[in-house]
Each structure stands twice: as C-alpha cells, then as structure tokens.
Design a protein around this motif. Structure first.
Motif, PDB file in Angstrom:
ATOM      1  N   ASN A   2       0.839  -1.189   0.000  1.00 35.93           N
ATOM      2  CA  ASN A   2       0.000   0.000   0.000  1.00 35.93           C
ATOM      3  C   ASN A   2       0.878   1.245   0.000  1.00 35.93           C
ATOM      4  O   ASN A   2       1.784   1.369   0.807  1.00 35.93           O
ATOM      5  N   ASN A   3       0.618   2.184  -0.922  1.00 35.13           N
ATOM      6  CA  ASN A   3       1.408   3.410  -0.966  1.00 35.13           C
ATOM      7  C   ASN A   3       0.567   4.612  -0.542  1.00 35.13           C
ATOM      8  O   ASN A   3       0.845   5.736  -0.940  1.00 35.13           O
ATOM      9  N   GLU A   4      -0.475   4.359   0.243  1.00 32.85           N
ATOM     10  CA  GLU A   4      -1.326   5.402   0.806  1.00 32.85           C
ATOM     11  C   GLU A   4      -1.276   5.309   2.329  1.00 32.85           C
ATOM     12  O   GLU A   4      -0.949   4.257   2.877  1.00 32.85           O
ATOM     13  N   PRO A   5      -1.601   6.407   3.012  1.00 32.21           N
ATOM     14  CA  PRO A   5      -1.631   6.343   4.483  1.00 32.21           C
ATOM     15  C   PRO A   5      -2.626   5.293   4.966  1.00 32.21           C
ATOM     16  O   PRO A   5      -3.645   5.048   4.317  1.00 32.21           O
ATOM     17  N   VAL A   6      -2.321   4.683   6.085  1.00 33.34           N
ATOM     18  CA  VAL A   6      -3.197   3.689   6.699  1.00 33.34           C
ATOM     19  C   VAL A   6      -3.540   4.173   8.098  1.00 33.34           C
ATOM     20  O   VAL A   6      -2.646   4.456   8.895  1.00 33.34           O
ATOM     21  N   ALA A   7      -4.820   4.275   8.378  1.00 35.93           N
ATOM     22  CA  ALA A   7      -5.282   4.652   9.714  1.00 35.93           C
ATOM     23  C   ALA A   7      -5.419   3.373  10.541  1.00 35.93           C
ATOM     24  O   ALA A   7      -6.227   2.498  10.216  1.00 35.93           O
ATOM     25  N   LEU A   8      -4.623   3.250  11.583  1.00 42.01           N
ATOM     26  CA  LEU A   8      -4.644   2.022  12.371  1.00 42.01           C
ATOM     27  C   LEU A   8      -6.001   1.751  13.014  1.00 42.01           C
ATOM     28  O   LEU A   8      -6.433   0.589  13.049  1.00 42.01           O
ATOM     29  N   PRO A   9      -6.722   2.774  13.520  1.00 41.25           N
ATOM     30  CA  PRO A   9      -8.056   2.464  14.071  1.00 41.25           C
ATOM     31  C   PRO A   9      -8.987   1.820  13.041  1.00 41.25           C
ATOM     32  O   PRO A   9      -9.720   0.880  13.359  1.00 41.25           O
ATOM     33  N   GLN A  10      -8.958   2.295  11.793  1.00 40.73           N
ATOM     34  CA  GLN A  10      -9.802   1.702  10.753  1.00 40.73           C
ATOM     35  C   GLN A  10      -9.312   0.293  10.402  1.00 40.73           C
ATOM     36  O   GLN A  10     -10.115  -0.605  10.158  1.00 40.73           O
ATOM     37  N   ALA A  11      -8.021   0.125  10.340  1.00 39.20           N
ATOM     38  CA  ALA A  11      -7.482  -1.205  10.050  1.00 39.20           C
ATOM     39  C   ALA A  11      -7.927  -2.204  11.116  1.00 39.20           C
ATOM     40  O   ALA A  11      -8.395  -3.301  10.803  1.00 39.20           O
ATOM     41  N   LEU A  12      -7.826  -1.811  12.379  1.00 36.08           N
ATOM     42  CA  LEU A  12      -8.220  -2.711  13.463  1.00 36.08           C
ATOM     43  C   LEU A  12      -9.728  -2.938  13.499  1.00 36.08           C
ATOM     44  O   LEU A  12     -10.187  -4.026  13.848  1.00 36.08           O
ATOM     45  N   ALA A  13     -10.502  -1.936  13.109  1.00 34.97           N
ATOM     46  CA  ALA A  13     -11.962  -2.073  13.106  1.00 34.97           C
ATOM     47  C   ALA A  13     -12.455  -2.970  11.971  1.00 34.97           C
ATOM     48  O   ALA A  13     -13.610  -3.410  11.984  1.00 34.97           O
ATOM     49  N   SER A  14     -11.588  -3.284  11.016  1.00 36.44           N
ATOM     50  CA  SER A  14     -12.006  -4.046   9.843  1.00 36.44           C
ATOM     51  C   SER A  14     -12.064  -5.555  10.075  1.00 36.44           C
ATOM     52  O   SER A  14     -12.482  -6.296   9.193  1.00 36.44           O
TER      53      SER A  14
END
Length: 145
Positions: A2-14
C-alpha cells in the motif's frame, strides 16, 4: 504494498478475529502487522528473527523462557518490547489488547517451533487488509473542536 496512508483504528476495526494478524504495510523485507489479542497464544520460538511488539491499546504480557529462567514482561499502552531470536515465548492478554508487530515477511505467527496450536490461534504469515480498511478516516476529530 500500500502506498497510501493507513489509519490504524480503521485497520483494526475491519476485523474481529483474535490472534490473526493483518499486514498493514511492508518496510523493506518486513511486515508491519496489527492484531487483536485476548487470552493466551502458544509457546513458540522464532529461530532466525527477533519479534517487535508495540501495544496500541490494552495490556499484553509476554512469558519468556530464558537461560536464567522464566519471567514475564508486562506491556501497557504505547510500550514496546523485542523478543530476541531463539527465545521461547508466549504472549497473553487477560483483558484484551491491540498490538502492532514487525516481522520479516513470511514469518509464521506461531514461530518455527511451537506447542500444539489451539483453535483460537491463527497460524498464519499475516492476512491482507480489505481495501476499505486502509483508507484513513478524514472526518474531523470531535476532540479538535
């Protein structure tokens, strides 16, 4: 990768699965993984690599079997710890935690040697995040008002 920012809260919520890490991104030959954990993992050892832990929320305990004997380290939110290669260890979290790990790509979550893997532990090299999980939340933080 991935070459875009990753929001950890959204990643964990997925995802909801415990002890089933998701690959957030890669740095050189290393995976950056996030996981939700609760209860016990399994005694295991990574013969050829250290394992980096960062606690994002909750509390993580890591039992270690070292030449001097057994000990347990306790990591609270924002704490980091590295389990040295070749050290038998067992992470556990009585009340649940969210963690970030750095491991060489392809590293099995239950190490090179391990006890019998219980059904609640995913023996994996990491799962991909869904595309929606990698998008940062662009809504303003209510605390910023």
């Amino acid at each position: 990768m991935n070459n875009e920012p990753v929001a950890l809260p959204q990643a964990l919520a997925s995802f909801d699965a415990l002890w089933s890490p998701r690959v957030v991104t890669r740095v050189n030959d290393y995976d950056v993984r996030v996981a939700k954990v609760a209860g016990e993992h399994v005694w295991h050892v990574h013969e050829h690599t250290d394992e980096f832990f960062l606690v994002l929320s909750g509390e993580l305990h890591i039992a270690l079997r070292e030449p001097a004997g057994e000990r347990t380290v306790t990591l609270g939110r924002s704490s980091v710890f590295v389990v040295p290669r070749g050290t038998e260890h067992k992470p556990y979290s009585p009340d649940g935690a969210e963690i970030l790990l750095f491991e060489p790509t392809g590293t099995l979550s239950v190490g090179d040697r391990h006890d019998e893997v219980p059904a609640h532990v995913d023996a994996t090299t990491g799962h991909a995040l869904t595309p929606a999980a990698t998008r940062p939340d662009t809504r303003p933080d209510p605390g910023d008002a």
